[in-house]
Motif scaffolding. Structure first.
Motif, PDB file in Angstrom:
ATOM      1  N   PHE A 176      -5.893 -15.339 112.636  1.00  0.00           N
ATOM      2  CA  PHE A 176      -6.699 -14.323 111.961  1.00  0.00           C
ATOM      3  C   PHE A 176      -7.774 -13.782 112.899  1.00  0.00           C
ATOM      4  O   PHE A 176      -8.183 -14.443 113.848  1.00  0.00           O
ATOM      5  CB  PHE A 176      -7.345 -14.863 110.676  1.00  0.00           C
ATOM      6  CG  PHE A 176      -8.557 -15.723 110.898  1.00  0.00           C
ATOM      7  CD1 PHE A 176      -9.832 -15.164 110.906  1.00  0.00           C
ATOM      8  CD2 PHE A 176      -8.432 -17.086 111.094  1.00  0.00           C
ATOM      9  CE1 PHE A 176     -10.954 -15.963 111.112  1.00  0.00           C
ATOM     10  CE2 PHE A 176      -9.546 -17.886 111.303  1.00  0.00           C
ATOM     11  CZ  PHE A 176     -10.810 -17.320 111.311  1.00  0.00           C
ATOM     12  N   ARG A 177      -8.211 -12.559 112.590  1.00  0.00           N
ATOM     13  CA  ARG A 177      -9.301 -11.911 113.316  1.00  0.00           C
ATOM     14  C   ARG A 177     -10.205 -11.202 112.316  1.00  0.00           C
ATOM     15  O   ARG A 177      -9.734 -10.641 111.331  1.00  0.00           O
ATOM     16  CB  ARG A 177      -8.765 -10.899 114.328  1.00  0.00           C
ATOM     17  CG  ARG A 177      -7.967 -11.592 115.419  1.00  0.00           C
ATOM     18  CD  ARG A 177      -7.481 -10.637 116.460  1.00  0.00           C
ATOM     19  NE  ARG A 177      -6.535 -11.351 117.332  1.00  0.00           N
ATOM     20  CZ  ARG A 177      -5.621 -10.759 118.064  1.00  0.00           C
ATOM     21  NH1 ARG A 177      -5.537  -9.438 118.091  1.00  0.00           N
ATOM     22  NH2 ARG A 177      -4.799 -11.469 118.801  1.00  0.00           N
ATOM     23  N   VAL A 178     -11.515 -11.211 112.612  1.00  0.00           N
ATOM     24  CA  VAL A 178     -12.513 -10.655 111.704  1.00  0.00           C
ATOM     25  C   VAL A 178     -12.980  -9.286 112.203  1.00  0.00           C
ATOM     26  O   VAL A 178     -13.245  -9.110 113.399  1.00  0.00           O
ATOM     27  CB  VAL A 178     -13.725 -11.606 111.579  1.00  0.00           C
ATOM     28  CG1 VAL A 178     -14.750 -11.050 110.600  1.00  0.00           C
ATOM     29  CG2 VAL A 178     -13.274 -13.008 111.171  1.00  0.00           C
ATOM     30  N   PHE A 179     -13.112  -8.353 111.261  1.00  0.00           N
ATOM     31  CA  PHE A 179     -13.565  -6.991 111.545  1.00  0.00           C
ATOM     32  C   PHE A 179     -14.556  -6.566 110.470  1.00  0.00           C
ATOM     33  O   PHE A 179     -14.641  -7.186 109.415  1.00  0.00           O
ATOM     34  CB  PHE A 179     -12.380  -6.015 111.537  1.00  0.00           C
ATOM     35  CG  PHE A 179     -11.345  -6.344 112.563  1.00  0.00           C
ATOM     36  CD1 PHE A 179     -11.385  -5.774 113.819  1.00  0.00           C
ATOM     37  CD2 PHE A 179     -10.332  -7.253 112.277  1.00  0.00           C
ATOM     38  CE1 PHE A 179     -10.442  -6.089 114.778  1.00  0.00           C
ATOM     39  CE2 PHE A 179      -9.377  -7.577 113.229  1.00  0.00           C
ATOM     40  CZ  PHE A 179      -9.440  -6.994 114.484  1.00  0.00           C
ATOM     41  N   LEU A 180     -15.270  -5.483 110.738  1.00  0.00           N
ATOM     42  CA  LEU A 180     -16.099  -4.830 109.733  1.00  0.00           C
ATOM     43  C   LEU A 180     -15.507  -3.460 109.473  1.00  0.00           C
ATOM     44  O   LEU A 180     -15.120  -2.757 110.416  1.00  0.00           O
ATOM     45  CB  LEU A 180     -17.544  -4.671 110.225  1.00  0.00           C
ATOM     46  CG  LEU A 180     -18.289  -5.945 110.586  1.00  0.00           C
ATOM     47  CD1 LEU A 180     -19.693  -5.602 111.077  1.00  0.00           C
ATOM     48  CD2 LEU A 180     -18.347  -6.911 109.411  1.00  0.00           C
ATOM     49  N   ASP A 181     -15.426  -3.064 108.196  1.00  0.00           N
ATOM     50  CA  ASP A 181     -14.975  -1.711 107.881  1.00  0.00           C
ATOM     51  C   ASP A 181     -16.098  -0.728 108.226  1.00  0.00           C
ATOM     52  O   ASP A 181     -17.202  -1.157 108.613  1.00  0.00           O
ATOM     53  CB  ASP A 181     -14.490  -1.616 106.427  1.00  0.00           C
ATOM     54  CG  ASP A 181     -15.586  -1.689 105.376  1.00  0.00           C
ATOM     55  OD1 ASP A 181     -16.774  -1.442 105.690  1.00  0.00           O
ATOM     56  OD2 ASP A 181     -15.256  -1.971 104.209  1.00  0.00           O
ATOM     57  N   PRO A 182     -15.882   0.569 108.118  1.00  0.00           N
ATOM     58  CA  PRO A 182     -16.906   1.525 108.514  1.00  0.00           C
ATOM     59  C   PRO A 182     -18.232   1.419 107.744  1.00  0.00           C
ATOM     60  O   PRO A 182     -19.251   1.890 108.222  1.00  0.00           O
ATOM     61  CB  PRO A 182     -16.241   2.881 108.282  1.00  0.00           C
ATOM     62  CG  PRO A 182     -14.794   2.621 108.495  1.00  0.00           C
ATOM     63  CD  PRO A 182     -14.584   1.239 107.894  1.00  0.00           C
ATOM     64  N   ALA A 183     -18.230   0.787 106.576  1.00  0.00           N
ATOM     65  CA  ALA A 183     -19.476   0.598 105.823  1.00  0.00           C
ATOM     66  C   ALA A 183     -20.067  -0.795 106.026  1.00  0.00           C
ATOM     67  O   ALA A 183     -21.060  -1.145 105.394  1.00  0.00           O
ATOM     68  CB  ALA A 183     -19.239   0.849 104.332  1.00  0.00           C
ATOM     69  N   GLY A 184     -19.469  -1.608 106.908  1.00  0.00           N
ATOM     70  CA  GLY A 184     -20.024  -2.916 107.230  1.00  0.00           C
ATOM     71  C   GLY A 184     -19.469  -4.090 106.458  1.00  0.00           C
ATOM     72  O   GLY A 184     -19.928  -5.215 106.632  1.00  0.00           O
ATOM     73  N   HIS A 185     -18.468  -3.880 105.585  1.00  0.00           N
ATOM     74  CA  HIS A 185     -17.857  -4.993 104.850  1.00  0.00           C
ATOM     75  C   HIS A 185     -16.901  -5.749 105.771  1.00  0.00           C
ATOM     76  O   HIS A 185     -16.047  -5.141 106.413  1.00  0.00           O
ATOM     77  CB  HIS A 185     -17.038  -4.496 103.654  1.00  0.00           C
ATOM     78  CG  HIS A 185     -17.803  -3.688 102.677  1.00  0.00           C
ATOM     79  ND1 HIS A 185     -17.669  -2.324 102.596  1.00  0.00           N
ATOM     80  CD2 HIS A 185     -18.706  -4.043 101.737  1.00  0.00           C
ATOM     81  CE1 HIS A 185     -18.450  -1.874 101.641  1.00  0.00           C
ATOM     82  NE2 HIS A 185     -19.103  -2.888 101.110  1.00  0.00           N
ATOM     83  N   PRO A 186     -16.993  -7.080 105.829  1.00  0.00           N
ATOM     84  CA  PRO A 186     -16.040  -7.836 106.634  1.00  0.00           C
ATOM     85  C   PRO A 186     -14.655  -7.857 105.988  1.00  0.00           C
ATOM     86  O   PRO A 186     -14.521  -7.836 104.777  1.00  0.00           O
ATOM     87  CB  PRO A 186     -16.641  -9.249 106.671  1.00  0.00           C
ATOM     88  CG  PRO A 186     -17.636  -9.324 105.594  1.00  0.00           C
ATOM     89  CD  PRO A 186     -18.016  -7.927 105.211  1.00  0.00           C
ATOM     90  N   PHE A 187     -13.632  -7.863 106.851  1.00  0.00           N
ATOM     91  CA  PHE A 187     -12.270  -8.098 106.401  1.00  0.00           C
ATOM     92  C   PHE A 187     -11.531  -8.785 107.545  1.00  0.00           C
ATOM     93  O   PHE A 187     -11.981  -8.750 108.703  1.00  0.00           O
ATOM     94  CB  PHE A 187     -11.547  -6.804 105.975  1.00  0.00           C
ATOM     95  CG  PHE A 187     -11.225  -5.849 107.085  1.00  0.00           C
ATOM     96  CD1 PHE A 187      -9.983  -5.850 107.707  1.00  0.00           C
ATOM     97  CD2 PHE A 187     -12.164  -4.930 107.521  1.00  0.00           C
ATOM     98  CE1 PHE A 187      -9.676  -4.956 108.713  1.00  0.00           C
ATOM     99  CE2 PHE A 187     -11.876  -4.023 108.543  1.00  0.00           C
ATOM    100  CZ  PHE A 187     -10.631  -4.039 109.136  1.00  0.00           C
ATOM    101  N   CYS A 188     -10.440  -9.453 107.217  1.00  0.00           N
ATOM    102  CA  CYS A 188      -9.671 -10.170 108.223  1.00  0.00           C
ATOM    103  C   CYS A 188      -8.254  -9.637 108.291  1.00  0.00           C
ATOM    104  O   CYS A 188      -7.653  -9.315 107.259  1.00  0.00           O
ATOM    105  CB  CYS A 188      -9.600 -11.665 107.891  1.00  0.00           C
ATOM    106  SG  CYS A 188     -11.184 -12.502 107.928  1.00  0.00           S
TER     107      CYS A 188
END
Length: 120
Positions: free
Chosen positions: A104-116
């Motif tokens: 898995f890898r962690v990212f932030l969407d354009p509004a700052g919400h984390p998703f993997c």
């Protein structure tokens, strides 16, 4: 059963742009929207569970890592190829967090919400 899942709702400053990000990420379509743009729902069909985006004045994004402003929830998006999917979400406007493992890898969407992004 008391009810059924209808939607997961994200607070955000700009529902249109965040809905577009998740439409491209998940292959969903717009199934509902308010005329003033304050609420947009995307999904597979109008009668299926969906993701919704509501405009919030003074929005403050969650902080990750850290809990000064808790993430509150996050989505795991299953992909076949982590490297390819990472390049694609970054091109859509996600921010990489340089965090994760081989699965898995962690990212932030354009509004700052984390998703993997997850692969197994």
């Amino acid at each position: 059963m008391i009810g059924s899942w209808h939607a997961t709702v994200f607070d955000c400053p700009d529902p249109d742009s965040l809905a577009s990000f998740y439409e491209d990420l998940l292959g969903m379509i717009r199934v509902e929207h308010e005329a003033d743009g304050s609420w947009i729902t995307i999904g597979d069909a109008p009668d299926r569970p969906a993701l919704a985006f509501q405009q919030v004045s003074g929005y403050t994004p969650p902080q990750w890592p850290g809990q000064e402003i808790p993430q509150q929830l996050h989505l795991d998006v299953k992909v076949a190829d982590l490297d390819l999917a990472e390049a694609q979400v970054l091109a859509l406007g996600a921010t990489g967090m340089d965090s994760g493992t081989e699965s898995f890898r962690v990212f932030l969407d354009p509004a700052g919400h984390p998703f993997c992004l997850v692969a197994w």
